[in-house]
Design a protein around this motif. Structure first.
Motif, PDB file in Angstrom:
ATOM      1  N   VAL A  86      47.695  -4.932  15.263  1.00 13.77           N
ATOM      2  CA  VAL A  86      48.235  -3.624  16.026  1.00 13.77           C
ATOM      3  C   VAL A  86      49.725  -3.355  15.512  1.00 13.77           C
ATOM      4  N   ARG A  87      50.425  -3.898  15.072  1.00  9.97           N
ATOM      5  CA  ARG A  87      51.566  -3.485  14.728  1.00  9.97           C
ATOM      6  C   ARG A  87      51.347  -2.649  13.414  1.00  9.97           C
ATOM      7  N   TYR A  88      50.329  -3.025  12.589  1.00  9.95           N
ATOM      8  CA  TYR A  88      50.070  -1.844  11.407  1.00  9.95           C
ATOM      9  C   TYR A  88      49.616  -0.708  11.921  1.00  9.95           C
ATOM     10  N   GLU A  89      48.587  -0.853  12.881  1.00 12.17           N
ATOM     11  CA  GLU A  89      47.958   0.291  13.269  1.00 12.17           C
ATOM     12  C   GLU A  89      49.006   1.273  13.633  1.00 12.17           C
ATOM     13  N   LEU A  90      50.092   0.796  14.321  1.00 12.31           N
ATOM     14  CA  LEU A  90      51.058   1.787  15.144  1.00 12.31           C
ATOM     15  C   LEU A  90      51.935   2.193  14.108  1.00 12.31           C
ATOM     16  N   LEU A  91      52.365   1.460  13.080  1.00 15.95           N
ATOM     17  CA  LEU A  91      53.097   1.638  11.729  1.00 15.95           C
ATOM     18  C   LEU A  91      52.484   2.989  11.154  1.00 15.95           C
ATOM     19  N   LEU A 146      63.212   5.336  19.243  1.00 13.71           N
ATOM     20  CA  LEU A 146      62.892   4.450  20.455  1.00 13.71           C
ATOM     21  C   LEU A 146      61.713   4.036  20.327  1.00 13.71           C
ATOM     22  N   ALA A 147      60.603   4.476  20.083  1.00 12.05           N
ATOM     23  CA  ALA A 147      59.326   4.038  19.878  1.00 12.05           C
ATOM     24  C   ALA A 147      59.282   3.010  18.898  1.00 12.05           C
ATOM     25  N   ASP A 148      59.784   3.142  17.572  1.00 10.45           N
ATOM     26  CA  ASP A 148      59.719   2.281  16.659  1.00 10.45           C
ATOM     27  C   ASP A 148      60.565   0.898  17.097  1.00 10.45           C
ATOM     28  N   VAL A 149      61.680   1.008  17.841  1.00  8.06           N
ATOM     29  CA  VAL A 149      62.304  -0.117  18.124  1.00  8.06           C
ATOM     30  C   VAL A 149      61.657  -0.749  19.266  1.00  8.06           C
ATOM     31  N   MET A 150      60.860  -0.331  19.912  1.00 12.52           N
ATOM     32  CA  MET A 150      60.134  -0.895  21.089  1.00 12.52           C
ATOM     33  C   MET A 150      58.914  -1.609  20.230  1.00 12.52           C
ATOM     34  N   ALA A 187      51.019  10.133  19.936  1.00 10.22           N
ATOM     35  CA  ALA A 187      50.041   9.022  20.115  1.00 10.22           C
ATOM     36  C   ALA A 187      50.748   7.518  20.097  1.00 10.22           C
ATOM     37  N   ARG A 188      51.854   7.375  19.277  1.00 16.65           N
ATOM     38  CA  ARG A 188      52.338   5.965  19.348  1.00 16.65           C
ATOM     39  C   ARG A 188      53.042   5.632  20.518  1.00 16.65           C
ATOM     40  N   ILE A 189      53.759   6.600  20.921  1.00 18.35           N
ATOM     41  CA  ILE A 189      54.392   6.552  22.321  1.00 18.35           C
ATOM     42  C   ILE A 189      53.264   6.473  23.387  1.00 18.35           C
ATOM     43  N   ALA A 190      52.209   7.216  23.341  1.00 14.55           N
ATOM     44  CA  ALA A 190      51.185   6.819  24.462  1.00 14.55           C
ATOM     45  C   ALA A 190      50.757   5.763  24.250  1.00 14.55           C
ATOM     46  N   TRP A 191      50.525   5.311  23.293  1.00  9.16           N
ATOM     47  CA  TRP A 191      49.900   3.612  23.292  1.00  9.16           C
ATOM     48  C   TRP A 191      51.127   2.906  24.001  1.00  9.16           C
ATOM     49  N   LEU A 192      52.186   2.930  23.532  1.00 13.56           N
ATOM     50  CA  LEU A 192      53.369   1.934  24.111  1.00 13.56           C
ATOM     51  C   LEU A 192      53.350   2.100  25.669  1.00 13.56           C
ATOM     52  N   SER A 230      59.462   8.150  29.777  1.00 11.35           N
ATOM     53  CA  SER A 230      58.462   7.321  29.793  1.00 11.35           C
ATOM     54  C   SER A 230      58.529   6.078  29.204  1.00 11.35           C
ATOM     55  N   LEU A 231      59.115   6.277  27.936  1.00 11.47           N
ATOM     56  CA  LEU A 231      59.336   5.006  27.183  1.00 11.47           C
ATOM     57  C   LEU A 231      60.417   4.130  27.970  1.00 11.47           C
ATOM     58  N   HIS A 232      61.520   4.570  28.391  1.00  5.80           N
ATOM     59  CA  HIS A 232      62.193   3.631  29.330  1.00  5.80           C
ATOM     60  C   HIS A 232      61.649   3.015  30.316  1.00  5.80           C
ATOM     61  N   GLU A 233      60.614   3.945  31.193  1.00  6.84           N
ATOM     62  CA  GLU A 233      60.034   3.079  32.062  1.00  6.84           C
ATOM     63  C   GLU A 233      59.111   1.947  31.476  1.00  6.84           C
ATOM     64  N   ALA A 234      58.221   2.144  30.635  1.00  5.75           N
ATOM     65  CA  ALA A 234      57.596   0.974  29.635  1.00  5.75           C
ATOM     66  C   ALA A 234      58.499   0.102  29.139  1.00  5.75           C
ATOM     67  N   ALA A 235      59.840   0.165  28.769  1.00  7.18           N
ATOM     68  CA  ALA A 235      60.568  -0.916  28.420  1.00  7.18           C
ATOM     69  C   ALA A 235      61.144  -1.675  29.413  1.00  7.18           C
ATOM     70  N   GLU A 236      61.301  -1.017  30.816  1.00  6.32           N
ATOM     71  CA  GLU A 236      61.655  -1.847  32.072  1.00  6.32           C
ATOM     72  C   GLU A 236      60.564  -3.073  32.299  1.00  6.32           C
ATOM     73  N   GLU A 237      59.352  -2.694  31.937  1.00  7.38           N
ATOM     74  CA  GLU A 237      58.159  -3.476  32.262  1.00  7.38           C
ATOM     75  C   GLU A 237      58.183  -4.563  31.140  1.00  7.38           C
ATOM     76  N   ALA A 238      58.571  -4.282  30.032  1.00  9.69           N
ATOM     77  CA  ALA A 238      58.608  -5.143  29.004  1.00  9.69           C
ATOM     78  C   ALA A 238      59.606  -6.221  29.066  1.00  9.69           C
ATOM     79  N   VAL A 239      60.904  -5.710  29.612  1.00  9.32           N
ATOM     80  CA  VAL A 239      61.990  -6.654  29.487  1.00  9.32           C
ATOM     81  C   VAL A 239      62.196  -7.577  30.701  1.00  9.32           C
TER      82      VAL A 239
END
Length: 202
Positions: free
Chosen positions: A179-184, A165-169, A191-196, A132-141
């Motif tokens: 939002v960055r602080y909320e995720l941190l 990977l979630a932290d890197v993204m 939950a962080r991955i779901a948000w991303l 799921s993270l790889h799919e989201a990363a494809e959209e982001a890049v």
């Protein structure tokens, strides 16, 4: 990271609207006298200092009143002192920390810290989370130059831990300071991955 010895206390660079994630890189220019002293002592010691997020003006001598409770401790990867005494450095985020107690006698912000380890659970769903993270990363890049896309894909494919990977993204793709602080500060990696995945796939 398992081979690194995290200190019990460290200097803290407190910055407005600034959040460093574990496994992310942050270039910094050190010019304030208090932080120049902090860097000097850091390089003579553990080479670790933390980044904390200011949520209010520094109007008192107690950083607890103006600094958010969660930050990230980082390792100085490279540092170059300039002729004027300032320094340029690269700080590599290592692990989340909670600022437990501030040293009010220190000439620069310094705190006793408690590391916050985060693990993706349940482990049986790690492969699905990575996909799921790889799919989201494809959209982001997708709007980046081809060589940037290739570099990120190569780096992402080398990471087999969804928490990392979630932290890197988060470091690369999330830009809103709040939002960055909320995720941190989220307790749950899931939950962080779901948000991303939700936000980057829009």
């Amino acid at each position: 990271m398992s081979t690194l010895e995290i200190p019990e206390s460290c200097g803290v660079m407190v910055l407005h609207g600034c959040t460093l994630f574990p496994h992310g890189g942050m270039p910094l220019r050190i010019f304030e006298p208090r932080y120049r002293q902090m860097l000097s002592e850091t390089l003579e010691g553990s080479c670790f200092f933390a980044v904390g997020r200011l949520h209010a003006a520094e109007e008192t001598d107690d950083p607890a009143e103006c600094t958010s409770p969660i930050g990230t401790i980082g390792l100085v990867r490279a540092s170059r002192e300039m002729d004027d005494g300032t320094s340029n450095l690269l700080l590599h985020g290592v692990i989340r920390v909670r600022f437990v107690e501030w040293d009010l006698e220190s000439p620069y912000p310094k705190a006793r810290i408690r590391p916050i380890a985060q693990v993706f659970e349940p482990e049986s769903q790690s492969a699905s989370a990575l996909e799921s993270l790889h799919e989201a990363a494809e959209e982001a890049v997708g709007h980046f130059a081809g060589e940037v896309q290739d570099a990120f894909r190569s780096m992402a494919q080398s990471i087999d831990d969804p928490a990392i990977l979630a932290d890197v993204m988060c470091q690369q793709f999330v830009h809103d300071p709040d939002v960055r602080y909320e995720l941190l500060s989220m307790d749950s990696v899931a939950a962080r991955i779901a948000w991303l995945c939700s936000e980057l796939n829009k």
